[in-house]
Structure formats: C-alpha cells, structure tokens
Scaffold this motif. Sequence first.
Motif, mmCIF file in Angstrom:
data_model
loop_
_atom_site.group_PDB
_atom_site.id
_atom_site.type_symbol
_atom_site.label_atom_id
_atom_site.label_comp_id
_atom_site.label_asym_id
_atom_site.label_seq_id
_atom_site.Cartn_x
_atom_site.Cartn_y
_atom_site.Cartn_z
ATOM 1 N N GLU A 159 94.274 7.815 25.991
ATOM 2 C CA GLU A 159 94.466 7.113 24.725
ATOM 3 C C GLU A 159 94.554 8.117 23.581
ATOM 4 O OE1 GLU A 159 91.602 3.981 24.304
ATOM 5 O OE2 GLU A 159 92.147 3.111 26.254
ATOM 6 N N ARG A 160 93.503 8.937 23.431
ATOM 7 C CA ARG A 160 93.500 9.948 22.364
ATOM 8 C C ARG A 160 93.105 11.335 22.862
ATOM 9 N NH1 ARG A 160 90.223 6.163 19.416
ATOM 10 N NH2 ARG A 160 91.642 4.656 18.547
ATOM 11 N N GLU A 161 92.076 11.375 23.700
ATOM 12 C CA GLU A 161 91.582 12.672 24.162
ATOM 13 C C GLU A 161 91.866 12.843 25.647
ATOM 14 O OE1 GLU A 161 87.506 12.567 22.930
ATOM 15 O OE2 GLU A 161 86.947 11.090 24.403
ATOM 16 N N PRO A 162 91.768 14.071 26.152
ATOM 17 C CA PRO A 162 92.057 14.338 27.561
ATOM 18 C C PRO A 162 91.231 13.453 28.504
ATOM 19 C CG PRO A 162 91.853 16.407 26.379
ATOM 20 C CD PRO A 162 91.414 15.308 25.433
ATOM 21 N N VAL A 163 91.841 13.094 29.620
ATOM 22 C CA VAL A 163 91.194 12.255 30.631
ATOM 23 C C VAL A 163 91.381 12.884 32.006
ATOM 24 C CG1 VAL A 163 91.401 10.094 29.336
ATOM 25 C CG2 VAL A 163 93.248 10.799 30.869
ATOM 26 N N CYS A 164 90.548 12.437 32.937
ATOM 27 C CA CYS A 164 90.609 12.941 34.312
ATOM 28 C C CYS A 164 90.190 11.822 35.265
ATOM 29 C CB CYS A 164 89.676 14.142 34.479
ATOM 30 S SG CYS A 164 89.687 14.866 36.138
ATOM 31 N N ALA A 165 90.856 11.753 36.409
ATOM 32 C CA ALA A 165 90.482 10.852 37.500
ATOM 33 C C ALA A 165 90.228 11.717 38.730
ATOM 34 C CB ALA A 165 91.594 9.856 37.784
ATOM 35 N N VAL A 166 89.167 11.427 39.469
ATOM 36 C CA VAL A 166 88.842 12.183 40.679
ATOM 37 C C VAL A 166 88.515 11.254 41.838
ATOM 38 C CG1 VAL A 166 87.946 14.202 39.440
ATOM 39 C CG2 VAL A 166 86.372 12.439 40.202
ATOM 40 N N VAL A 167 88.805 11.743 43.028
ATOM 41 C CA VAL A 167 88.307 11.146 44.267
ATOM 42 C C VAL A 167 87.662 12.293 45.028
ATOM 43 C CG1 VAL A 167 88.849 9.889 46.377
ATOM 44 C CG2 VAL A 167 90.172 9.444 44.302
ATOM 45 N N VAL A 168 86.425 12.083 45.488
ATOM 46 C CA VAL A 168 85.644 13.134 46.135
ATOM 47 C C VAL A 168 85.170 12.648 47.502
ATOM 48 C CG1 VAL A 168 83.612 14.626 45.967
ATOM 49 C CG2 VAL A 168 84.832 13.951 43.892
ATOM 50 N N ALA A 169 85.395 13.461 48.534
ATOM 51 C CA ALA A 169 84.860 13.214 49.876
ATOM 52 C C ALA A 169 83.784 14.261 50.114
ATOM 53 C CB ALA A 169 85.961 13.319 50.920
ATOM 54 N N SER A 170 82.521 13.844 50.066
ATOM 55 C CA SER A 170 81.377 14.760 50.142
ATOM 56 C C SER A 170 80.855 14.868 51.564
ATOM 57 C CB SER A 170 80.250 14.253 49.240
ATOM 58 O OG SER A 170 80.703 14.168 47.913
ATOM 59 N N TYR A 171 80.817 16.103 52.075
ATOM 60 C CA TYR A 171 80.337 16.358 53.434
ATOM 61 C C TYR A 171 78.829 16.553 53.463
ATOM 62 C CZ TYR A 171 85.097 17.295 55.214
ATOM 63 O OH TYR A 171 86.398 17.209 55.609
ATOM 64 N N VAL A 172 78.346 17.523 52.686
ATOM 65 C CA VAL A 172 76.918 17.840 52.721
ATOM 66 C C VAL A 172 76.526 18.538 51.421
ATOM 67 C CG1 VAL A 172 77.218 20.087 53.879
ATOM 68 C CG2 VAL A 172 75.067 18.862 54.145
ATOM 69 N N ALA A 173 75.312 18.245 50.966
ATOM 70 C CA ALA A 173 74.728 18.949 49.815
ATOM 71 C C ALA A 173 73.714 19.934 50.370
ATOM 72 C CB ALA A 173 74.061 17.967 48.867
ATOM 73 N N GLN A 174 73.700 21.130 49.788
ATOM 74 C CA GLN A 174 72.820 22.175 50.299
ATOM 75 C C GLN A 174 72.242 22.975 49.138
ATOM 76 O OE1 GLN A 174 74.785 25.381 52.539
ATOM 77 N NE2 GLN A 174 73.361 24.907 54.194
ATOM 78 N N GLY A 175 70.937 23.212 49.212
ATOM 79 C CA GLY A 175 70.271 24.021 48.189
ATOM 80 C C GLY A 175 70.564 25.498 48.381
ATOM 81 N N TRP A 176 69.964 26.300 47.518
ATOM 82 C CA TRP A 176 70.145 27.744 47.556
ATOM 83 C C TRP A 176 68.890 28.386 48.128
ATOM 84 C CZ3 TRP A 176 74.836 29.642 46.150
ATOM 85 C CH2 TRP A 176 75.675 28.767 45.460
ATOM 86 N N SER A 177 69.074 29.307 49.053
ATOM 87 C CA SER A 177 67.901 30.008 49.597
ATOM 88 C C SER A 177 67.732 31.316 48.848
ATOM 89 C CB SER A 177 68.086 30.261 51.094
ATOM 90 O OG SER A 177 69.163 31.144 51.310
ATOM 91 N N ALA A 178 66.528 31.858 48.887
ATOM 92 C CA ALA A 178 66.223 33.104 48.195
ATOM 93 C C ALA A 178 66.646 34.337 48.996
ATOM 94 C CB ALA A 178 64.726 33.179 47.900
ATOM 95 N N SER A 179 67.135 34.129 50.232
ATOM 96 C CA SER A 179 67.467 35.287 51.078
ATOM 97 C C SER A 179 68.760 35.953 50.725
ATOM 98 C CB SER A 179 67.522 34.881 52.540
ATOM 99 O OG SER A 179 68.354 33.772 52.738
#
Length: 179
Positions: A159-179
């Motif tokens: 309409e006036r400002e930038p827009v975005c449409a997304v479709v996401v297929a999420s497999y797995v979420a994973q944290g960060w290790s300290a190693s």
Amino acid sequence: MVVKDDEGSTVEPRMRDDAPTIRVSAGSGAGRTQLSAFDAALRGAGVADFNLIRLSSVIPPGSEVREVAFTDQLVGRHGDRLYCVYAAAHAELPYHEGWAGIAWALRDDGSGAGLFVEHDGPSRDQVDRDLTASLEDLVAGRSGGYTEAGRVFASVMCEREPVCAVVVASYVAQGWSAS
C-alpha cells in the motif's frame, strides 16, 4: 509395505528415529524497509526469533510434513538456529503484490522421503507455474515415483511501505553449544 531400492530389489523401509516433523507455515508483513518487512513476515509465520539456515529442499526418510499455524511452529530460544526451506517475496511499489510458495512431493514407497520446491513472484499464477515446473523437473531427475503432497502460498499487497510474504518449512531448531 514393500519398498524397492534403485536396482529394483526389495528392501525393508528405513524409518529414522531422528527424522523431523517438518512444519510449514506462512506469514506476511510490512515495514519501513525490505528487511523490516521480512522480519514482520517471519513473525507472522512464527519463526522471527531464529537464525535461519536455509536447506536445499530434500525431505529425509521418515519425515512428516504438516501445514501449521504460526502458533504451532517450532519453539526455541531467542537466537537458536532454525534449519528450514523458505520462499520470500517482496513488493515496494503501491498496488504491487508479492507471492511466495512451497510445494512438496513424497516418494511413493511410503518412506516419507521427498522434495520441496520454493518460489516467489508477483502473482499466484506465476508462482504456481514455477512450483509445478520445478517439482516436475526435480522428480524427473530421480528414480522411483513421487506424488505431490501439498502446496502453501502467502501473499501481500503493497500500500505505502515495503511488504514481504514468506512460507517456511522448518525442520529442526537447535541451540548453540559452547564447544
């Protein structure tokens, strides 16, 4: 269930304990920049607080693909890695549209293995045609049969400002290790 390998021999299907339930969601949003519109669309899809790691579209054996609402997407901590396939479409001019879509096909052997394809464009028709063509090409390049199992689209109009449409297929979420 009878499963044949690439040479036509009968084999036991391998169901993997570590295969993901892949969640597919869609979102759209607006912002003062393309980046902030993308972030708003990720919020709409339920995945904004992850670091996205884009995958090449192969669905592992034993997986289950489910369309979900943003509230049923994967849960993780702020900043966790999210391994995913996604399509993102942007529009910046008034009355222009952005369309994003993901389609998938599963092997006919019941293994849960399959393929995703993702496209974006200015119309649903174009994205739909591109998804069909890509899925047909990817399937034609592999042995064994595949059947299309789903499609998800997202759209947005500027309409006036930038827009975005997304479709996401999420497999797995994973944290960060300290190693």
